[in-house]
Scaffold this active site. Structure first.
Site, mmCIF file in Angstrom:
data_model
loop_
_atom_site.group_PDB
_atom_site.id
_atom_site.type_symbol
_atom_site.label_atom_id
_atom_site.label_comp_id
_atom_site.label_asym_id
_atom_site.label_seq_id
_atom_site.Cartn_x
_atom_site.Cartn_y
_atom_site.Cartn_z
ATOM 1 N N PHE A 149 49.967 -62.463 -22.674
ATOM 2 C CA PHE A 149 50.242 -61.801 -21.399
ATOM 3 C C PHE A 149 50.510 -63.102 -20.589
ATOM 4 O O PHE A 149 51.257 -62.997 -19.434
ATOM 5 C CB PHE A 149 48.984 -61.510 -20.887
ATOM 6 C CG PHE A 149 47.989 -62.101 -20.494
ATOM 7 C CD1 PHE A 149 47.957 -62.611 -19.084
ATOM 8 C CD2 PHE A 149 46.910 -62.751 -21.146
ATOM 9 C CE1 PHE A 149 46.958 -63.800 -18.491
ATOM 10 C CE2 PHE A 149 45.993 -63.657 -20.537
ATOM 11 C CZ PHE A 149 45.969 -64.120 -19.506
ATOM 12 N N LYS A 173 57.099 -57.827 -29.589
ATOM 13 C CA LYS A 173 55.876 -56.835 -29.366
ATOM 14 C C LYS A 173 55.193 -57.649 -28.190
ATOM 15 O O LYS A 173 54.445 -58.414 -28.375
ATOM 16 C CB LYS A 173 55.146 -56.777 -30.595
ATOM 17 C CG LYS A 173 54.221 -55.403 -30.702
ATOM 18 C CD LYS A 173 53.227 -55.498 -29.466
ATOM 19 C CE LYS A 173 51.914 -56.379 -29.435
ATOM 20 N NZ LYS A 173 51.308 -56.398 -28.130
ATOM 21 N N SER A 226 45.810 -65.927 -28.686
ATOM 22 C CA SER A 226 44.275 -66.433 -28.888
ATOM 23 C C SER A 226 44.181 -66.796 -30.181
ATOM 24 O O SER A 226 44.656 -66.399 -31.243
ATOM 25 C CB SER A 226 43.226 -65.725 -28.356
ATOM 26 O OG SER A 226 43.274 -64.355 -29.079
ATOM 27 N N CYS A 281 47.958 -72.060 -21.519
ATOM 28 C CA CYS A 281 47.511 -72.901 -22.644
ATOM 29 C C CYS A 281 47.642 -74.180 -22.711
ATOM 30 O O CYS A 281 47.134 -75.106 -23.456
ATOM 31 C CB CYS A 281 48.203 -72.432 -23.952
ATOM 32 S SG CYS A 281 50.078 -72.788 -23.853
HETATM 33 P P1 NAD Z 1 45.808 -62.139 -27.226
HETATM 34 O O1 NAD Z 1 45.431 -62.966 -28.451
HETATM 35 O O2 NAD Z 1 44.840 -61.274 -26.630
HETATM 36 O O3 NAD Z 1 46.953 -61.387 -27.526
HETATM 37 C C1 NAD Z 1 48.283 -62.046 -27.997
HETATM 38 C C2 NAD Z 1 49.025 -60.826 -28.458
HETATM 39 O O4 NAD Z 1 48.155 -60.460 -29.508
HETATM 40 C C3 NAD Z 1 49.340 -59.790 -27.695
HETATM 41 O O5 NAD Z 1 50.835 -59.268 -28.011
HETATM 42 C C4 NAD Z 1 48.224 -58.737 -28.044
HETATM 43 O O6 NAD Z 1 48.612 -57.337 -27.952
HETATM 44 C C5 NAD Z 1 48.182 -58.952 -29.612
HETATM 45 N N1 NAD Z 1 46.609 -58.690 -30.124
HETATM 46 C C6 NAD Z 1 45.641 -58.475 -29.160
HETATM 47 N N2 NAD Z 1 44.515 -58.358 -30.104
HETATM 48 C C7 NAD Z 1 45.015 -58.014 -31.238
HETATM 49 C C8 NAD Z 1 44.378 -57.683 -32.625
HETATM 50 N N3 NAD Z 1 43.126 -57.290 -32.430
HETATM 51 N N4 NAD Z 1 45.152 -57.776 -33.421
HETATM 52 C C9 NAD Z 1 46.609 -57.809 -33.343
HETATM 53 N N5 NAD Z 1 47.137 -58.180 -32.363
HETATM 54 C C10 NAD Z 1 46.253 -58.294 -31.394
HETATM 55 O O7 NAD Z 1 46.110 -63.447 -26.053
HETATM 56 P P2 NAD Z 1 46.223 -63.388 -24.608
HETATM 57 O O8 NAD Z 1 44.974 -63.154 -23.870
HETATM 58 O O9 NAD Z 1 47.400 -62.186 -24.359
HETATM 59 O O10 NAD Z 1 46.717 -64.789 -24.226
HETATM 60 C C11 NAD Z 1 46.121 -65.587 -23.962
HETATM 61 C C12 NAD Z 1 45.911 -66.499 -25.175
HETATM 62 O O11 NAD Z 1 47.162 -67.232 -25.755
HETATM 63 C C13 NAD Z 1 45.069 -67.701 -24.840
HETATM 64 O O12 NAD Z 1 44.057 -68.254 -25.974
HETATM 65 C C14 NAD Z 1 46.002 -68.982 -24.760
HETATM 66 O O13 NAD Z 1 45.635 -70.358 -25.133
HETATM 67 C C15 NAD Z 1 47.105 -68.479 -25.755
HETATM 68 N N6 NAD Z 1 48.341 -69.242 -25.553
HETATM 69 C C16 NAD Z 1 48.656 -70.070 -26.593
HETATM 70 C C17 NAD Z 1 49.776 -70.755 -26.456
HETATM 71 C C18 NAD Z 1 50.235 -71.629 -27.345
HETATM 72 O O14 NAD Z 1 51.661 -72.028 -27.487
HETATM 73 N N7 NAD Z 1 49.478 -72.406 -28.155
HETATM 74 C C19 NAD Z 1 50.658 -70.186 -25.263
HETATM 75 C C20 NAD Z 1 50.235 -69.352 -24.396
HETATM 76 C C21 NAD Z 1 49.075 -68.802 -24.605
#
Ligand code: NAD
Length: 499
Positions: A149, A173, A226, A281
């Site tokens: 997000f 997605k 995450s 992040c």
């Molecule tokens: P998230 O892990 O909740 O969601 C990321 C994606 O995974 C979304 O598209 C979501 O729909 C999907 N998802 C969520 N739950 C799932 C499940 N149980 N099974 C399969 N898919 C699932 O992350 P978020 O809250 O959208 O974003 C924030 C996180 O992203 C933070 O941890 C941040 O540090 C990380 N982030 C990392 C980077 C990087 O490059 N390292 C960059 C940006 C954000």
């Protein structure tokens, strides 16, 4: 209630699963739209549309694909205000920051405009008698990106900019919390000249993600989110023989040497710690001053600045940051602040009581500052992802370098110093993927690559830059012989060698 769609085969397509997710306006707390959550069937529809167009798109010459990228860049620039407003209204970040989100994505598109050069292979003339060897990079086919997000414009562009320029067909997605910008980008890509099916958006949650991971026709998956989900996506995707890069969470430290310019460091920490409500992040979430004197002087400077942070509406040009993305996420951050107090950290500034007048149901949170945070605390080990900066005091340089190096995450890190020797030593030793020297958020530019270490990234290949081209292509090496005058050779039963 506004109802979003998918974007499949060049058209908006209504959800078919009967499941929907709410999209909030974080500034007011109201539900502003609902988004369809795809089942396997909708994902398959997109895969089939992509398979259909892949032979055509992959054989368009790279210069023409680059022209589509140039057109797309111009279209995004022309629509910048609309995109930024859309982004802020679903994410909550302030408008200037939303523009930055789009702009950082566009920089990857600019990089992708160089695809004719980037995809060139290698050639060895006369590797043997009448023998030449050449290699070429070919696109993979249908590829997918699962995005978080917090950067709904930049991160999809990190992925599809390079993937599409390389000749692949890309299915995004996006996060179900703020999918409008990715949907709009897919429309603009078609307007720029990409055929229907080259860039598609299928909205959804775990079910849609699993459909990607299990689909035999999707060759590669790029994930950002995450760490727990990144690990899941990496494990299931690679078990299904896909190429997977999965970027995860972070806990980025800033080391402050006693010789650093503390007024400048304070400015940097305020911006990097609290910008975008800490939902980055690459946000600095832990400051590590070296020595008690440095620590006391830093806290003295930070305290009034954190107290004076301007939390406001995303549309307020004077706001430092806006609301958090959802009520649940705000609650999660509140829980961590409470846990920090219980664990014995010193809460120097408590942002929990902040109220936004007239917007009581918005997801706002004031800035918090913790001092005397120690490595065994859960609030130190975990990613908080909110407007909370922690200070972990180190007695000397070695202790300071060990903190980020032994932390479970290894995304970004920074050192503030005037000492070139120390900075150089730090960059070489620290066990983290992206290092800033007097730079608080060392996000590499598009022609370099982005990726952390340890639990911040699973897989071997980084996002964008030359690594992105490697991720979205496979190399083919051709060894050819054209014997002179039809000379025949005897059958040979030993491995050919170059003597
Ligand atoms: P998230 O892990 O909740 O969601 C990321 C994606 O995974 C979304 O598209 C979501 O729909 C999907 N998802 C969520 N739950 C799932 C499940 N149980 N099974 C399969 N898919 C699932 O992350 P978020 O809250 O959208 O974003 C924030 C996180 O992203 C933070 O941890 C941040 O540090 C990380 N982030 C990392 C980077 C990087 O490059 N390292 C960059 C940006 C954000």
């Amino acid at each position: 209630m506004k109802e979003l769609t998918h974007f499949i085969a060049g058209k908006p397509v209504k959800g078919a699963s009967g499941r929907y997710g709410d999209i909030f306006n974080p500034a007011t707390g109201e539900v502003q739209a609902r988004v369809p959550l795809a089942a396997k069937g909708e994902m398959r529809q997109a895969v089939e549309a992509a398979l259909k167009v892949f032979p055509e798109w992959s054989s368009v010459n790279p210069q023409r694909r680059a022209r589509v990228m140039f057109n797309f860049k111009a279209l995004v620039e022309n629509n910048m205000d609309e995109l930024a407003r859309m982004l802020s209204s679903e994410h909550g970040k302030v408008l200037a920051d939303s523009r930055g989100d789009v702009q950082r994505g566009l920089e990857v598109i600019e990089f992708a405009c160089g695809i004719p050069h980037l995809m060139k292979g290698e050639y060895t003339e006369g590797a043997g008698p009448g023998i030449d060897i050449y290699s070429m990079r070919q696109p993979l086919g249908v590829v997918a990106g699962i995005t978080p997000f917090n950067f709904p414009a930049m991160i999809p562009m990190w992925m599809f900019g390079v993937a599409i320029a390389c000749g692949n067909c890309f299915i995004n997605k996006p996060s179900e919390k703020d999918p409008s910008v990715p949907l709009r980008l897919a429309e603009l890509m078609m307007e720029a000249g990409a055929p229907a099916g080259v860039l598609q958006v299928v909205n959804g949650d775990k079910e849609a993600v699993d459909a990607i991971l299990d689909d035999p026709d999707i060759q590669a998956v790029s994930f950002v989110g995450s760490s727990a989900i990144a690990h899941y996506v990496y494990s299931r995707g690679t078990a299904n023989n896909k190429r997977v890069q999965a970027m995860g969470g972070a806990k980025n430290h800033a080391i402050i040497m006693p010789d650093a310019d503390l007024d400048q460091v304070t400015n940097e920490l305020i911006g990097a710690g609290y910008g975008s409500a800490g939902e980055r992040c690459m946000a600095i979430s832990v400051a590590v001053p070296i020595g008690e004197k440095t620590a006391d002087a830093l806290v003295e400077r930070l305290k009034p600045r954190v107290e004076a942070l301007r939390v406001g509406l995303p549309t307020d040009p004077d706001a430092d940051y806006g609301p958090l993305v959802t009520k649940e996420h705000r609650q999660k951050v509140l829980n961590y602040i409470e846990m920090g107090v219980k664990e014995g950290a010193e809460l120097v500034v408590d942002g929990r009581g902040f109220k936004m007048q007239g917007y009581d149901n918005g997801f706002y949170l004031g800035g918090s500052l913790f001092d005397r945070v120690t490595p065994e605390m859960t609030t130190y080990k975990d990613e908080i992802f909110g407007p909370v900066l922690q200070i972990a005091r180190a007695k000397d340089y070695d202790e300071a370098v060990a903190l980020p190096s032994t932390h479970q995450y290894g995304n970004g890190v920074a050192i503030f110093t005037r000492d070139g020797d120390a900075a150089r030593d730090f960059a070489a030793k620290v066990q983290v993927g992206m290092v800033g020297i007097n730079i608080p958020i060392p996000v590499p530019l598009a022609y370099h690559t982005f990726g952390g270490w340890k639990r911040s990234a699973f897989g071997d290949i980084n996002q964008h830059g030359p690594e992105g081209v490697r991720f979205y292509t496979r190399i083919k090496t051709v060894t050819q012989r054209w014997p002179k005058g039809g000379v025949r050779e005897k059958a040979s039963f030993v491995i050919p060698t170059m003597k």
